[in-house]
Design a protein around this motif. Sequence first.
Motif, mmCIF file in Angstrom:
data_model
loop_
_atom_site.group_PDB
_atom_site.id
_atom_site.type_symbol
_atom_site.label_atom_id
_atom_site.label_comp_id
_atom_site.label_asym_id
_atom_site.label_seq_id
_atom_site.Cartn_x
_atom_site.Cartn_y
_atom_site.Cartn_z
ATOM 1 N N TRP A 137 -4.953 -4.106 0.013
ATOM 2 C CA TRP A 137 -4.078 -3.881 1.166
ATOM 3 C C TRP A 137 -2.628 -4.288 0.901
ATOM 4 O O TRP A 137 -1.718 -3.863 1.611
ATOM 5 C CB TRP A 137 -4.611 -4.653 2.385
ATOM 6 N N ASN A 138 -2.394 -5.094 -0.114
ATOM 7 C CA ASN A 138 -1.019 -5.502 -0.430
ATOM 8 C C ASN A 138 -0.142 -4.311 -0.797
ATOM 9 O O ASN A 138 1.079 -4.357 -0.645
ATOM 10 C CB ASN A 138 -1.001 -6.512 -1.586
ATOM 11 N N LYS A 141 1.771 -3.197 2.291
ATOM 12 C CA LYS A 141 2.618 -4.122 3.049
ATOM 13 C C LYS A 141 4.065 -3.682 2.865
ATOM 14 O O LYS A 141 4.482 -3.325 1.767
ATOM 15 C CB LYS A 141 2.430 -5.549 2.532
ATOM 16 N N LEU A 151 -5.720 3.133 8.684
ATOM 17 C CA LEU A 151 -6.308 2.418 7.553
ATOM 18 C C LEU A 151 -7.774 2.795 7.401
ATOM 19 O O LEU A 151 -8.560 2.685 8.343
ATOM 20 C CB LEU A 151 -6.176 0.901 7.762
ATOM 21 N N THR A 166 -4.120 -8.305 9.081
ATOM 22 C CA THR A 166 -3.328 -8.270 7.843
ATOM 23 C C THR A 166 -2.408 -7.062 7.780
ATOM 24 O O THR A 166 -1.226 -7.174 7.485
ATOM 25 C CB THR A 166 -4.273 -8.239 6.610
ATOM 26 N N VAL A 167 -2.958 -5.882 8.052
ATOM 27 C CA VAL A 167 -2.214 -4.627 7.860
ATOM 28 C C VAL A 167 -1.503 -4.167 9.134
ATOM 29 O O VAL A 167 -0.470 -3.528 9.085
ATOM 30 C CB VAL A 167 -3.168 -3.521 7.335
ATOM 31 N N PRO A 169 -2.472 -1.809 11.330
ATOM 32 C CA PRO A 169 -2.382 -0.345 11.414
ATOM 33 C C PRO A 169 -2.502 0.118 12.858
ATOM 34 O O PRO A 169 -2.984 -0.616 13.718
ATOM 35 C CB PRO A 169 -3.618 0.110 10.612
#
Length: 200
Positions: A137-138, A141, A151, A166-167, A169
């Motif tokens: 997933w980085n 970013k 996602l 984290t993302v 979306p």
Amino acid sequence: MTEAKICGIKNQSDVEIVNELKPDYIGFVFAKSKRQVTLEKARELGEMLDRNIKKVGVFVNETPEKVSEIAKACSLHILQFHGTETPAYCKSFKGYEIWKSFVGDENIFENIKKYQGAVDAFLVDSSVPGSGKKFDWNHIKGLPESYKIILAGGLSPENVAEAVKTVKPQVVDVSSGVEGENGKSREKVEKFIEGVRLHG
């Protein structure tokens, strides 16, 4: 608020599960896949579907004529393209929201740029769509907040909360991660949607 899409709907039991649990979107796969449905089957299932759930058609390098025929017959809201469709091809469909898939690798920014203005949303997946494999997933970013990101790739009831946090979306898209023995698992779909709603 992150929305949920349950992809690979292929039978009446799947429709009953989503009608009860109410994701924002469902996906009918018209490309070669173990979850592929025919136009006739998708139309039949679509007629049973809760009217508040949006229908997404998933295509891979299909002719524009065939896509248009299916989209009209099945009253699709969104066309999702997973092949080598060009920006011009994506722009040729009027009256539908267009999602284009990209592999979540180090070239993601460069590849997405070419489709700005041609599509409504960017679906980021692993290199083997439908495999249930997650990507790093980085790599995504830092994508502009103005982009609508869907996602996909290796999402499950166990990791969707982390994905949302984290993302961030706009949509999370799951297929194999909520499979049961003969289609979707009610318990897995419920847990997945719960994870999205609690953390999105």
